[in-house]
Design a protein around this motif. Structure first.
Motif, PDB file in Angstrom:
ATOM      1  N   SER A   1     -25.114 -84.257  21.529  1.00 22.30           N
ATOM      2  CA  SER A   1     -25.879 -85.489  22.192  1.00 22.30           C
ATOM      3  C   SER A   1     -25.756 -86.734  22.483  1.00 22.30           C
ATOM      4  O   SER A   1     -25.801 -86.877  23.462  1.00 22.30           O
ATOM      5  N   ASN A   2     -24.502 -87.020  21.514  1.00 27.02           N
ATOM      6  CA  ASN A   2     -23.871 -88.334  21.956  1.00 27.02           C
ATOM      7  C   ASN A   2     -22.436 -88.218  23.026  1.00 27.02           C
ATOM      8  O   ASN A   2     -22.636 -89.119  23.716  1.00 27.02           O
ATOM      9  N   VAL A   3     -22.025 -87.296  22.987  1.00 24.42           N
ATOM     10  CA  VAL A   3     -21.007 -86.745  24.295  1.00 24.42           C
ATOM     11  C   VAL A   3     -21.402 -87.062  25.445  1.00 24.42           C
ATOM     12  O   VAL A   3     -21.108 -87.280  26.164  1.00 24.42           O
ATOM     13  N   SER A   4     -22.762 -86.584  25.311  1.00 26.50           N
ATOM     14  CA  SER A   4     -23.359 -85.634  26.797  1.00 26.50           C
ATOM     15  C   SER A   4     -23.950 -87.060  27.661  1.00 26.50           C
ATOM     16  O   SER A   4     -23.939 -86.764  28.913  1.00 26.50           O
ATOM     17  N   LEU A   5     -24.364 -88.000  26.716  1.00 22.42           N
ATOM     18  CA  LEU A   5     -24.970 -89.278  26.913  1.00 22.42           C
ATOM     19  C   LEU A   5     -23.502 -89.591  28.277  1.00 22.42           C
ATOM     20  O   LEU A   5     -24.025 -91.253  29.206  1.00 22.42           O
ATOM     21  N   TYR A   6     -22.190 -89.523  28.342  1.00 24.98           N
ATOM     22  CA  TYR A   6     -22.016 -90.505  28.363  1.00 24.98           C
ATOM     23  C   TYR A   6     -21.108 -89.229  30.357  1.00 24.98           C
ATOM     24  O   TYR A   6     -20.997 -90.418  30.964  1.00 24.98           O
TER      25      TYR A   6
ATOM     26  N   TYR B   1     -32.194 -89.786  37.728  1.00 28.62           N
ATOM     27  CA  TYR B   1     -31.388 -88.177  37.290  1.00 28.62           C
ATOM     28  C   TYR B   1     -29.990 -87.791  37.848  1.00 28.62           C
ATOM     29  O   TYR B   1     -30.200 -87.989  38.952  1.00 28.62           O
ATOM     30  N   HIS B   2     -29.213 -88.620  37.259  1.00 25.64           N
ATOM     31  CA  HIS B   2     -27.952 -87.869  37.512  1.00 25.64           C
ATOM     32  C   HIS B   2     -26.625 -87.790  36.449  1.00 25.64           C
ATOM     33  O   HIS B   2     -26.949 -88.043  35.286  1.00 25.64           O
ATOM     34  N   ALA B   3     -25.238 -86.325  36.789  1.00 25.77           N
ATOM     35  CA  ALA B   3     -24.152 -86.321  36.341  1.00 25.77           C
ATOM     36  C   ALA B   3     -22.846 -86.114  36.840  1.00 25.77           C
ATOM     37  O   ALA B   3     -23.467 -86.255  37.617  1.00 25.77           O
ATOM     38  N   LEU B   4     -22.391 -86.940  35.946  1.00 20.11           N
ATOM     39  CA  LEU B   4     -20.982 -87.041  36.383  1.00 20.11           C
ATOM     40  C   LEU B   4     -20.370 -85.547  36.759  1.00 20.11           C
ATOM     41  O   LEU B   4     -19.876 -85.486  37.182  1.00 20.11           O
ATOM     42  N   SER B   5     -20.594 -85.222  36.379  1.00 20.37           N
ATOM     43  CA  SER B   5     -19.932 -83.137  35.865  1.00 20.37           C
ATOM     44  C   SER B   5     -21.156 -82.762  35.627  1.00 20.37           C
ATOM     45  O   SER B   5     -22.028 -82.429  35.329  1.00 20.37           O
ATOM     46  N   LEU B   6     -20.694 -81.020  35.778  1.00 22.53           N
ATOM     47  CA  LEU B   6     -20.880 -79.482  35.435  1.00 22.53           C
ATOM     48  C   LEU B   6     -21.361 -79.748  33.856  1.00 22.53           C
ATOM     49  O   LEU B   6     -22.073 -79.212  33.181  1.00 22.53           O
ATOM     50  N   LEU B   7     -20.062 -80.403  32.965  1.00 19.01           N
ATOM     51  CA  LEU B   7     -20.166 -80.576  31.995  1.00 19.01           C
ATOM     52  C   LEU B   7     -20.860 -81.123  31.240  1.00 19.01           C
ATOM     53  O   LEU B   7     -21.315 -80.864  30.093  1.00 19.01           O
ATOM     54  N   GLY B   8     -21.300 -82.465  31.886  1.00 13.83           N
ATOM     55  CA  GLY B   8     -21.806 -83.232  31.278  1.00 13.83           C
ATOM     56  C   GLY B   8     -23.914 -82.538  30.775  1.00 13.83           C
ATOM     57  O   GLY B   8     -23.860 -82.899  30.287  1.00 13.83           O
TER      58      GLY B   8
END
Length: 363
Positions: free
Chosen positions: A38-43, A96-103
């Motif tokens: 959860s914490n890492v995904s916030l990056y 709503y946005h994501a820096l990468s598919l990994l996130g």
């Protein structure tokens, strides 16, 4: 935890079974991975997107309990989940946005782990395992050292420990006052976390995993409202609508689940009584006879001999298994032939021909 133990306010239960230690280790690992993901995904993703994805935890919980434990929910329960999930999306509406598919994948993984953690917590505390009978304080007492060691290892590997050491060095140079303030803040934060975990574990023991996840969604919108009040932030119309929709969905779920639980309770109670369970001389229920109809003797019982509110989910699951044709044959084969036992086993067969298909576990 150690403080209340030292003060004599709590005496921890010793672990005597190797299976308990193994279960605690796996559960602590699940707990740590849930927080880390959860914490890492916030990056990698925005906070609104993170909250929207996390708002689908009730959906994951329904899928997990249905697949793993064959739990069944009424159509009304499914309908109440729609506003609960949709309301969180509206209340946290934003960029709503994501820096990468990994996130995005990490956010989905964290959501799955959060649901799995809630389901496992409920099963551990509600008596889902015969060998694991710990209360909320006992679970937290034995879980805390394991989770601390795992998060400390994560901090060392991730570089957080080095950054924390550098920050402490700066604080020490600024004087004792700032260091004392930092330690006091950590103590208050730890105390709040302790109360939160105790409240969460105690609630999980008295209700279902799905109810806990629905409450978690309601908590999200209440956090939004509290944050707006504390920081003087004005909510937009869409966010206000989301708060209202979530609260209405939570109230609807509570109403539907309580109605369904009363129905399940009456069916189970009728099944027990039809099985001709005898009472002993003091008027309490004979647990040796109860085991013949598939009700676990370690469940918490009320003065009337009916399982407590928190035990219906696992009782319903166990009754369905033991009232199956295979379970009935097994119970009959295990009786010793005494009149009471034979009557109880025969009563179970007769009673269950009518109520086996009726027992439905509600959220």
């Amino acid at each position: 935890m150690q403080l209340i133990v030292r003060l004599g306010l709590y005496k921890p239960t010793r672990l005597t079974d190797q299976r308990q230690r193994r279960m605690l280790w796996m559960f602590s690992l699940l707990y740590t991975l849930n927080i880390a993901a959860s914490n890492v995904s916030l990056y990698y993703v925005s906070v609104p997107l993170h909250q929207v994805v996390r708002g689908t935890v009730p959906v994951f919980t329904v899928v997990l309990t249905s697949l793993a434990y064959k739990a069944k929910y009424s159509p009304a329960v499914y309908l109440t989940l729609v506003p609960v999930v949709l309301g969180v999306a509206l209340a946290t509406y934003g960029d709503y946005h994501a820096l990468s598919l990994l996130g995005l994948m990490l956010t989905l993984l964290g959501t799955l782990l959060a649901s799995l953690k809630t389901v496992v917590t409920n099963r551990l505390l509600a008596g889902g395992y015969d060998f694991f009978r710990l209360g909320a304080l006992d679970l937290l007492y034995h879980l805390s050292p394991l989770a601390f060691a795992q998060t400390l290892l994560w901090a060392v590997v991730g570089g957080e420990a080095r950054a924390a050491a550098e920050y402490l060095q700066v604080v020490r140079l600024d004087g004792f006052g700032r260091l004392a303030l930092l330690l006091a803040g950590l103590a208050v934060n730890g105390g709040i976390a302790f109360l939160l975990n105790i409240a969460s574990f105690s609630a999980s023991r008295k209700t279902s995993a799905l109810a806990m996840t629905v409450t978690g969604n309601v908590k999200v919108v209440l956090t939004v409202v509290l944050g707006c009040y504390l920081f003087r932030v004005v909510l937009g119309p869409i966010s206000v609508l989301g708060v209202v929709v979530t609260l209405v969905g939570g109230a609807a779920y509570s109403t539907v689940s309580r109605g369904g639980r009363r129905g399940s309770s009456s069916i189970l109670e009728d099944s027990i009584r039809r099985a001709r369970i005898h009472q002993n001389g003091e008027g309490s229920w004979d647990h040796s006879s109860l085991s013949l109809v598939g009700i676990p003797v370690h469940m918490r019982w009320s003065s009337e001999g009916i399982p407590s509110h928190s035990s219906w989910f696992w009782a319903g699951t166990l009754v369905r298994r033991r009232l199956s044709p295979r379970g009935i044959r097994r119970s009959l084969s295990q009786t010793t032939g005494s009149p009471d036992e034979s009557a109880a086993a025969a009563g179970k067969v007769a009673a269950d021909s009518r109520c086996r298909s009726m027992i439905r576990v509600q959220g």
